[in-house]
Design a protein around this motif. Structure first.
Motif, mmCIF file in Angstrom:
data_model
loop_
_atom_site.group_PDB
_atom_site.id
_atom_site.type_symbol
_atom_site.label_atom_id
_atom_site.label_comp_id
_atom_site.label_asym_id
_atom_site.label_seq_id
_atom_site.Cartn_x
_atom_site.Cartn_y
_atom_site.Cartn_z
ATOM 1 N N UNK A 51 0.810 -1.222 0.000
ATOM 2 C CA UNK A 51 0.000 0.000 0.000
ATOM 3 C C UNK A 51 0.841 1.268 0.000
ATOM 4 N N UNK A 52 2.043 1.236 0.584
ATOM 5 C CA UNK A 52 2.845 2.461 0.614
ATOM 6 C C UNK A 52 3.176 2.923 -0.802
ATOM 7 N N UNK A 53 3.668 2.016 -1.629
ATOM 8 C CA UNK A 53 3.961 2.380 -3.024
ATOM 9 C C UNK A 53 2.688 2.730 -3.777
ATOM 10 N N UNK A 54 1.540 2.215 -3.319
ATOM 11 C CA UNK A 54 0.265 2.487 -3.987
ATOM 12 C C UNK A 54 -0.116 3.958 -3.909
ATOM 13 N N UNK A 55 0.333 4.658 -2.862
ATOM 14 C CA UNK A 55 0.062 6.099 -2.842
ATOM 15 C C UNK A 55 1.312 6.929 -3.137
ATOM 16 N N UNK A 56 2.506 6.414 -2.831
ATOM 17 C CA UNK A 56 3.732 7.164 -3.095
ATOM 18 C C UNK A 56 3.922 7.405 -4.594
ATOM 19 N N UNK A 57 3.761 6.387 -5.404
ATOM 20 C CA UNK A 57 4.021 6.511 -6.838
ATOM 21 C C UNK A 57 3.104 7.531 -7.520
ATOM 22 N N UNK A 58 1.780 7.457 -7.341
ATOM 23 C CA UNK A 58 0.943 8.468 -8.010
ATOM 24 C C UNK A 58 1.139 9.880 -7.462
ATOM 25 N N UNK A 59 1.455 10.015 -6.166
ATOM 26 C CA UNK A 59 1.722 11.352 -5.622
ATOM 27 C C UNK A 59 2.941 11.971 -6.303
ATOM 28 N N UNK A 60 4.000 11.201 -6.433
ATOM 29 C CA UNK A 60 5.193 11.717 -7.109
ATOM 30 C C UNK A 60 4.908 12.013 -8.580
ATOM 31 N N UNK A 61 4.115 11.194 -9.218
ATOM 32 C CA UNK A 61 3.750 11.423 -10.623
ATOM 33 C C UNK A 61 3.028 12.755 -10.778
#
Length: 380
Positions: A51-61
């Protein structure tokens, strides 16, 4: 499905490839496109589900396509229950930020350390990962302003509320702009979480990944029934006989954790404790040693364990049972992560048997119990 089909740009795809991320987990498949589309998210997921990468990746995008934030007016706020989890989540942001089209600064803020360096670093931060109390201290000092927050993430919302942060959370919500995107993750759905869901989220996408049951299938569970005075020798016997080189041991009290460290050390087993009475510097150091394999045994209380995220931790031992079946599930969930198998061992006495039965019933899984009366523990 591949990460390339989720709407992520080339710099993030290269970062994923360099860190050996090959295919997205189920929660990432659903959450990443939805967050990129501006949807509110309500995710029911255990730690270790991705789940951490599930929100980290789109936020950075999203942030790399926007202009930089005004000094001290952060764009993204991630609220977490513990210091260790704050540092861990911030590290994930930093790892994936390498190679982006512009520099995006992430800062973890939490108590137990000097506030002055955090106040200074906030001048250039766009993403803040915070525990509620320290965040409010920084707001009251005008070190950070929340009026420009575009996205709020509540990670492990159930634990935040269980730790008594409801009042702080309400104060933080009152400082946020009404128009923003919200992401809420929780391992369980109690009344408190439902209330936040109803007041915080607008037409959210519900994501339930069922990771808990899948994860339990990767965990081999066994319990040992032992007389109270033989618990310590049995623990040392198991560690030595199984040649365990990286084992996380749970206790219910700080005193027991520190006592076990002394007993293990006297018997030639390298061990350290992790609990709330240690300084943040000591906690960070011991956790880093354990993660990198330089520490054989880490003994932790439930609160401190929230920041322990090791992809291939082979062993978890419950030296004492937790009061809550949910805490038991959380404990053993430190192993059997990211499709790697793990072993969870529980040491119980006759007095524990009824409570352990309740835990098994709530968990929906029977655990075999091994008698140890005939086991020779002399010398351990």
């Amino acid at each position: 499905m591949q990460f390339s089909s989720l709407g992520l740009s080339e710099p993030l795809l290269r970062s994923l490839a360099s860190q050996k991320f090959e295919q997205p987990f189920p929660i990432q498949q659903e959450a990443i496109p939805a967050i990129l589309a501006g949807k509110d998210i309500f995710g029911v997921a255990q730690t270790g589900s991705g789940k951490t990468a599930a929100f980290v990746l789109p936020i950075l995008e999203l942030l790399q396509k926007a202009g930089p934030a005004k000094s001290r007016y952060i764009k993204v706020l991630v609220l977490v229950p513990t210091r260790e989890l704050a540092a861990q989540v911030a590290d994930v942001f930093k790892e994936f930020s390498n190679g982006l089209s512009r520099r995006i600064n992430t800062l973890a803020v939490y108590g137990g350390v000097s506030i002055n360096p955090q106040m200074m670093a906030l001048a250039s931060a766009e993403i803040v990962v915070a525990t509620p109390g320290r965040l409010l201290d920084l707001v009251s000092s005008n070190a950070v302003h929340l009026s420009a927050v575009e996205m709020l993430v509540l990670d492990e919302a159930d634990k935040i509320l269980n730790l008594g942060f409801q009042e702080e959370i309400d104060k933080i919500f009152a400082l946020l702009p009404p128009r923003r995107q919200n992401v809420l993750f929780s391992a369980t759905i109690g009344d408190d979480v439902r209330n936040i869901k109803e007041t915080l989220l607008r037409d959210p996408l519900l994501i339930e990944v069922g990771e808990e049951n899948q994860q339990h299938e990767l965990i081999s569970q066994v319990a040992y029934l032992v007389a109270p005075e033989r618990k310590g020798p049995l623990l040392r016997y198991l560690i030595k006989q199984h040649n365990m080189q990286q084992v996380l041991v749970f206790t219910s009290s700080i005193r027991t954790a520190d006592n076990l460290v002394g007993k293990l050390s006297k018997n030639g087993i390298q061990a350290s404790s992790l609990h709330s009475q240690k300084s943040q510097g000591a906690r960070t150091e011991v956790l880093q040693k354990f993660k990198t394999g330089k520490l054989r045994v880490l003994i932790a209380t439930d609160l401190a364990s929230r920041g322990i995220d090791i992809e291939k931790l082979p062993y978890v031992i419950n030296f004492e049972l937790p009061r809550s079946p949910k805490d038991y599930v959380h404990r053993i969930g430190r192993t059997g992560r990211a499709s790697a198998k793990g072993e969870a061992i529980t040491i119980i006495t006759a007095e524990d048997q009824h409570h352990f039965g309740v835990i098994q019933k709530k968990m929906g899984k029977k655990v075999s119990i091994v008698e140890t009366d005939d086991l020779d523990l002399k010398g351990y």
